[in-house]
Design an enzyme around this catalytic site. Structure first.
Site, PDB file in Angstrom:
ATOM      1  N   CYS A 188       0.989  -0.611   0.097  1.00 49.93           N
ATOM      2  CA  CYS A 188      -0.025  -0.304   0.148  1.00 49.93           C
ATOM      3  C   CYS A 188       1.041   0.940  -0.282  1.00 49.93           C
ATOM      4  O   CYS A 188       1.953   0.973   0.407  1.00 49.93           O
ATOM      5  CB  CYS A 188      -0.933   0.003   1.017  1.00 49.93           C
ATOM      6  SG  CYS A 188      -2.084  -1.587   1.333  1.00 49.93           S
ATOM      7  N   ARG A 204       4.703  -0.039  -6.453  1.00 48.99           N
ATOM      8  CA  ARG A 204       4.705  -1.303  -5.400  1.00 48.99           C
ATOM      9  C   ARG A 204       3.913  -2.111  -5.748  1.00 48.99           C
ATOM     10  O   ARG A 204       3.622  -2.686  -4.643  1.00 48.99           O
ATOM     11  CB  ARG A 204       4.469   0.123  -3.984  1.00 48.99           C
ATOM     12  CG  ARG A 204       5.672   1.258  -4.247  1.00 48.99           C
ATOM     13  CD  ARG A 204       4.971   2.129  -3.209  1.00 48.99           C
ATOM     14  NE  ARG A 204       4.938   1.344  -1.761  1.00 48.99           N
ATOM     15  CZ  ARG A 204       5.583   1.716  -0.998  1.00 48.99           C
ATOM     16  NH1 ARG A 204       6.972   2.246  -1.066  1.00 48.99           N
ATOM     17  NH2 ARG A 204       5.375   1.161   0.387  1.00 48.99           N
ATOM     18  N   TRP A 237      -2.900  -2.186  -1.386  1.00 47.77           N
ATOM     19  CA  TRP A 237      -3.015  -3.523  -2.247  1.00 47.77           C
ATOM     20  C   TRP A 237      -3.501  -4.780  -0.835  1.00 47.77           C
ATOM     21  O   TRP A 237      -2.864  -4.739   0.283  1.00 47.77           O
ATOM     22  CB  TRP A 237      -1.553  -3.764  -1.765  1.00 47.77           C
ATOM     23  CG  TRP A 237      -0.702  -5.291  -2.701  1.00 47.77           C
ATOM     24  CD1 TRP A 237      -0.218  -5.940  -3.333  1.00 47.77           C
ATOM     25  CD2 TRP A 237      -0.310  -6.403  -1.372  1.00 47.77           C
ATOM     26  NE1 TRP A 237       0.125  -7.114  -3.549  1.00 47.77           N
ATOM     27  CE2 TRP A 237       0.415  -7.491  -2.931  1.00 47.77           C
ATOM     28  CE3 TRP A 237      -0.390  -7.124   0.285  1.00 47.77           C
ATOM     29  CZ2 TRP A 237       0.405  -8.732  -2.268  1.00 47.77           C
ATOM     30  CZ3 TRP A 237       0.633  -7.937   0.087  1.00 47.77           C
ATOM     31  CH2 TRP A 237       0.751  -8.701  -0.160  1.00 47.77           C
ATOM     32  N   ASN A 294      -1.378   2.013   6.217  1.00 42.73           N
ATOM     33  CA  ASN A 294      -0.846   0.578   5.698  1.00 42.73           C
ATOM     34  C   ASN A 294      -0.498   0.095   7.010  1.00 42.73           C
ATOM     35  O   ASN A 294      -0.095   0.413   7.692  1.00 42.73           O
ATOM     36  CB  ASN A 294       0.763   1.247   4.980  1.00 42.73           C
ATOM     37  CG  ASN A 294       1.053   1.756   4.014  1.00 42.73           C
ATOM     38  OD1 ASN A 294      -0.812   2.348   3.080  1.00 42.73           O
ATOM     39  ND2 ASN A 294       1.287   2.531   3.321  1.00 42.73           N
ATOM     40  N   GLY A 295      -0.259  -1.182   6.830  1.00 46.21           N
ATOM     41  CA  GLY A 295       0.431  -1.983   7.442  1.00 46.21           C
ATOM     42  C   GLY A 295      -1.223  -2.992   8.613  1.00 46.21           C
ATOM     43  O   GLY A 295      -1.873  -3.361   7.287  1.00 46.21           O
ATOM     44  N   GLU A 315      17.995 -17.253  -9.018  1.00 54.00           N
ATOM     45  CA  GLU A 315      17.571 -16.131  -9.321  1.00 54.00           C
ATOM     46  C   GLU A 315      16.374 -16.046 -10.488  1.00 54.00           C
ATOM     47  O   GLU A 315      15.157 -15.277 -10.786  1.00 54.00           O
ATOM     48  CB  GLU A 315      18.029 -15.261  -9.432  1.00 54.00           C
ATOM     49  CG  GLU A 315      18.203 -13.873  -9.755  1.00 54.00           C
ATOM     50  CD  GLU A 315      17.182 -12.774  -8.957  1.00 54.00           C
ATOM     51  OE1 GLU A 315      16.669 -13.175  -8.099  1.00 54.00           O
ATOM     52  OE2 GLU A 315      17.002 -12.187  -9.488  1.00 54.00           O
ATOM     53  N   LYS A 349      13.254 -14.888 -11.476  1.00 53.00           N
ATOM     54  CA  LYS A 349      12.338 -13.540 -12.097  1.00 53.00           C
ATOM     55  C   LYS A 349      11.386 -14.288 -13.591  1.00 53.00           C
ATOM     56  O   LYS A 349       9.967 -13.028 -13.742  1.00 53.00           O
ATOM     57  CB  LYS A 349      13.854 -13.559 -13.654  1.00 53.00           C
ATOM     58  CG  LYS A 349      14.534 -12.564 -12.432  1.00 53.00           C
ATOM     59  CD  LYS A 349      14.417 -11.149 -12.621  1.00 53.00           C
ATOM     60  CE  LYS A 349      13.530 -10.991 -11.048  1.00 53.00           C
ATOM     61  NZ  LYS A 349      14.493 -10.315  -9.779  1.00 53.00           N
ATOM     62  N   GLU A 357       7.892 -14.447 -11.891  1.00 54.48           N
ATOM     63  CA  GLU A 357       6.908 -13.993 -11.270  1.00 54.48           C
ATOM     64  C   GLU A 357       6.131 -12.666 -12.460  1.00 54.48           C
ATOM     65  O   GLU A 357       5.817 -12.500 -11.752  1.00 54.48           O
ATOM     66  CB  GLU A 357       7.857 -12.583  -9.961  1.00 54.48           C
ATOM     67  CG  GLU A 357       9.192 -12.242 -10.426  1.00 54.48           C
ATOM     68  CD  GLU A 357       9.864 -11.977  -9.451  1.00 54.48           C
ATOM     69  OE1 GLU A 357       9.376 -10.719  -8.817  1.00 54.48           O
ATOM     70  OE2 GLU A 357      11.095 -11.362  -9.428  1.00 54.48           O
ATOM     71  N   HIS A 412      18.333 -36.213  -7.577  1.00 52.48           N
ATOM     72  CA  HIS A 412      17.357 -36.612  -6.217  1.00 52.48           C
ATOM     73  C   HIS A 412      16.567 -36.422  -6.190  1.00 52.48           C
ATOM     74  O   HIS A 412      15.195 -36.536  -5.680  1.00 52.48           O
ATOM     75  CB  HIS A 412      18.602 -35.823  -4.754  1.00 52.48           C
ATOM     76  CG  HIS A 412      19.898 -36.184  -4.938  1.00 52.48           C
ATOM     77  ND1 HIS A 412      20.521 -37.064  -4.878  1.00 52.48           N
ATOM     78  CD2 HIS A 412      20.779 -35.116  -5.169  1.00 52.48           C
ATOM     79  CE1 HIS A 412      21.588 -37.380  -4.430  1.00 52.48           C
ATOM     80  NE2 HIS A 412      22.258 -36.175  -4.785  1.00 52.48           N
ATOM     81  N   LYS A 454       6.469  -3.831  -4.530  1.00 56.40           N
ATOM     82  CA  LYS A 454       7.861  -4.155  -4.924  1.00 56.40           C
ATOM     83  C   LYS A 454       7.852  -3.727  -3.570  1.00 56.40           C
ATOM     84  O   LYS A 454       9.465  -4.774  -2.716  1.00 56.40           O
ATOM     85  CB  LYS A 454       7.461  -2.189  -5.254  1.00 56.40           C
ATOM     86  CG  LYS A 454       9.337  -1.994  -5.433  1.00 56.40           C
ATOM     87  CD  LYS A 454       9.524  -2.363  -6.349  1.00 56.40           C
ATOM     88  CE  LYS A 454      11.458  -2.597  -6.380  1.00 56.40           C
ATOM     89  NZ  LYS A 454      11.708  -3.643  -7.089  1.00 56.40           N
TER      90      LYS A 454
HETATM   91  C1  F6R Z   1      12.138 -10.336  -6.585  1.00 56.67           C
HETATM   92  C2  F6R Z   1      11.814  -9.253  -5.996  1.00 56.67           C
HETATM   93  C3  F6R Z   1      11.389  -9.568  -4.363  1.00 56.67           C
HETATM   94  C4  F6R Z   1      12.709  -9.265  -3.287  1.00 56.67           C
HETATM   95  C5  F6R Z   1      11.573  -9.005  -1.633  1.00 56.67           C
HETATM   96  C6  F6R Z   1      12.825  -8.796  -0.904  1.00 56.67           C
HETATM   97  O1  F6R Z   1      11.952 -10.030  -8.334  1.00 56.67           O
HETATM   98  O2  F6R Z   1      11.877  -8.081  -6.035  1.00 56.67           O
HETATM   99  O3  F6R Z   1      11.667 -11.035  -4.207  1.00 56.67           O
HETATM  100  O4  F6R Z   1      13.493  -9.602  -3.850  1.00 56.67           O
HETATM  101  O5  F6R Z   1      10.866  -9.419  -1.812  1.00 56.67           O
HETATM  102  O6  F6R Z   1      13.337  -7.211  -1.280  1.00 56.67           O
HETATM  103  P1  F6R Z   1      13.530  -6.424   0.021  1.00 56.67           P
HETATM  104  O7  F6R Z   1      15.465  -6.337  -0.962  1.00 56.67           O
HETATM  105  O8  F6R Z   1      13.246  -4.798  -0.900  1.00 56.67           O
HETATM  106  O9  F6R Z   1      13.816  -6.393   0.621  1.00 56.67           O
END
Ligand code: F6R
Length: 607
Positions: A2, A27, A73, A99-100, A480, A484, A487, A503, A602
């Site tokens: 949010c 976000r 959100w 927010n929260g 990673e 990517k 997501e 395994h 985000k």
């Molecule tokens: C993936 C992504 C998330 C963040 C995770 C941690 O592309 O963006 O997996 O890496 O939510 O976020 P931060 O780095 O802001 O603590």
């Protein structure tokens, strides 16, 4: 997650709020709304979906120079207009954005309903508006102060009342709030990007602090009304940094920015004469650093993957036992703090709740935790015992790209620093620096060939399942790459150590499940080739990410992408960028919104 924005000043509040909400779009959100204070009463407008919908509903704007806005959100209650913020007391006298999560909202709600209050949403946040109405005497600030002890959970709150137009009250506990100071105007937001178009002068609130803003002043205090003098800080980011600047999406822009952001992360942090690293923010003397016997990294998602690579390097090169853990797991395992340990909390946003709470738990038990953050002034950056900023500039796309390679850069410099204090010779240090400094050039070469990745993505975007496989320092790169892809393109992908597939995961191999192998020309190359053959023998499709000229790999794979030949330690940089591009192009091919993937946010400020 949010987003909050509030405005008091001479401008039309509706326009400033819409502008701010658009800046917060990145976000992640599902609905949005504003409350504009007028001479008589206030007007609340909310819409589900894009900010565009809200903007259309506002038309030419509502008259009024003070207001609050929110992007939601969903956590409690579905995505509906009723559940969108701002929430009111039902009599159009009190409105709040939050927010929260208010954990004890059900109990508070039951109590308020007994008193005759009618709730219109299924959110936890609405209780705040009703509580304010119940507790208000003649001051909104006092009413908020009175209800704070009743709220259990986390909050960033902005509240207004029609009885005190021209005033916004804010309170923070676990959810960021920042005051933006303009000329004859004030802002309140959850993220500096919301106010950057108007001012670069900001004040960050800490947990337990409150603020009252009007158009020409702000007043910060604690919940007992004791004034707190806060430092005004200057945001370093330029407005252009949060705009697309000709790129199709923020993610594309941020992938391309990595040539510069890796360089920026190195700037002023390498001492070529002594062939070592220099990280002033660690706040540790050489003697203290030399005493470190183990390193622990706590992080989530992409930052966790960067931490895994960092730990691999620190152990292999600097010979310090190092281990990365998911912050969400650390918090609840009652961790033991070993003597001579150094902890790093790695977080792009610096606000991730899992990492922040784990850090606090470790600090409570006496650990020294350093932050590795991108967002300046973020909570982890401020609460850690020292740390290093990534300086990658704002990362707007939900999928993290440039922050990852900047995090790696800092871990490389850290490794160099420790290695040089121990067994690394001057010559070893110089070679390491040479390798690290070659990264931006290699990344440019890779980006110049992005069309090859695009062609590959077009060929494979129709598959429903993928395996990403790597070993050694490139095993986290496989994780990673899979993250990517899933997501932003919603294609199911799993990352594994290539050695591990026998395994279990090898059972998944068939013609419909391509395996993408990361094959650097390091000491594990031949082992990985054996793993590739195991997949081929089961008719699995093979994509290889190999080193230029390695036709031994290309001969086995169905398709191969080449990266430049380089020092074996820097392959994680070179291998991850094609994987970012692969995910990006697959998502485009499938018509997905790459910057705002479904269900994601985000900055994950809830547990
Ligand atoms: C993936 C992504 C998330 C963040 C995770 C941690 O592309 O963006 O997996 O890496 O939510 O976020 P931060 O780095 O802001 O603590």
């Amino acid at each position: 997650m949010c987003g909050i924005v509030g405005y008091c000043g001479p401008k039309a509040a509706s326009q400033v709020l819409i502008e701010g909400l658009k800046r917060l779009e990145y976000r992640g959100y599902d609905s949005a709304g504003v409350c504009i204070l007028k001479d008589s009463g206030f007007k609340v407008i909310r819409r589900t979906g894009k900010i565009r919908n809200l903007q259309e509903a506002l038309g030419d704007g509502e008259a009024g120079n003070c207001g609050i806005g929110h992007t939601r959100w969903a956590t409690h209650g579905e995505v509906t207009e009723e559940n969108a913020h701002p929430h009111t007391d039902g009599n159009s006298e009190f409105a709040i954005v939050h927010n929260g999560i208010i954990e004890n909202y059900q109990m508070l709600k039951d109590d308020l309903e007994h008193k005759g209050r009618v709730f219109r949403s299924s959110t936890d946040s609405e209780v705040i508006a009703h509580l304010l109405a119940e507790h208000y005497r003649d001051s909104l600030e006092q009413a908020l102060r009175d209800i704070i002890p009743l709220l259990k959970g986390t909050y960033g709150i902005a509240a207004v009342t029609s009885r005190e137009p021209g005033k916004i009250i804010g309170a923070r506990n676990g959810s960021p709030l920042v005051i933006g100071i303009g000329e004859g105007e004030m802002f309140l937001a959850s993220d500096v990007t919301a106010v950057l178009a108007y001012t670069k002068q900001v004040v960050y609130l800490n947990d337990g602090e409150m603020v009252c803003i009007t158009s020409d002043e702000y007043r910060t205090c604690d919940v007992h009304d004791r004034i707190i003098k806060k430092q005004v800080e200057l945001v370093e980011w330029e407005l252009e940094a949060i705009e697309k600047q000709g790129f199709k999406s923020f993610m594309e822009k941020e992938i391309y920015e990595q040539v510069d952001s890796v360089q920026r992360a190195c700037q002023g942090r390498i001492n070529p004469e002594a062939a070592t690293g220099h990280l002033g923010g660690l706040n540790m003397l050489p003697g203290e650093l030399r005493e470190i016997e183990r390193i622990r990294v706590i992080a989530a998602g992409t930052s966790y993957h960067a931490g895994m690579i960092g730990c691999y390097l620190l152990e292999k090169v600097a010979r310090i036992p190092s281990f990365a853990e998911l912050s969400s797991e650390v918090r609840y395992k009652n961790p033991v703090i070993e003597p001579h340990s150094l902890y790093f909390a790695v977080s792009q946003s610096g606000e991730t709740a899992d990492t922040l709470y784990a850090m606090r738990e470790l600090q409570r038990k006496g650990a020294k935790v350093l932050g590795l953050c991108n967002v300046i002034g973020s909570t982890i950056a401020r609460e850690s015992d020292g740390g290093v900023y990534l300086h990658s500039g704002p990362e707007i796309a939900v999928a993290s790209t440039k922050a990852f390679t900047s995090q790696l850069t800092i871990f490389y410099i850290l490794t160099l620093l420790f290695a040089r204090m121990k067994h690394y010779s001057l010559e070893d240090g110089l070679k390491f620096i040479e390798a690290l400094e070659s990264v931006p050039g290699h990344l440019q070469t890779i980006l110049d060939r992005a069309h090859q990745v695009e062609a590959l993505a077009k060929k494979y975007a129709g598959f429903k399942d993928f395996l990403f496989l790597g070993r050694g320092i490139n095993y986290p790169v496989a994780l990673e790459g899979a993250l990517k892809l899933k997501e932003i393109s919603y294609i199911h992908a799993e990352g594994y150590s290539a050695a591990e597939i026998k395994h279990g995961p090898i059972a998944l191999i068939n013609e419909q499940t391509p395996s993408l192998f990361i094959v650097p020309d390091d000491h594990l190359r031949d082992k990985i080739i054996s793993n590739m053959k195991e997949v081929k023998a089961r008719r699995g499709k093979l994509i290889a990410l190999a080193v230029e000229g390695d036709y031994g790999v290309a001969d086995i794979a169905d398709d191969t992408l080449f990266v430049p030949r380089a020092h074996e330690l820097i392959y994680p940089f070179l291998m991850v960028v094609p994987l970012q591009l692969f995910a990006y192009y697959c998502a485009l091919e499938l018509g997905c919104n790459v910057d705002q993937p479904r269900n994601l946010a985000k900055s994950v400020t809830v547990e």
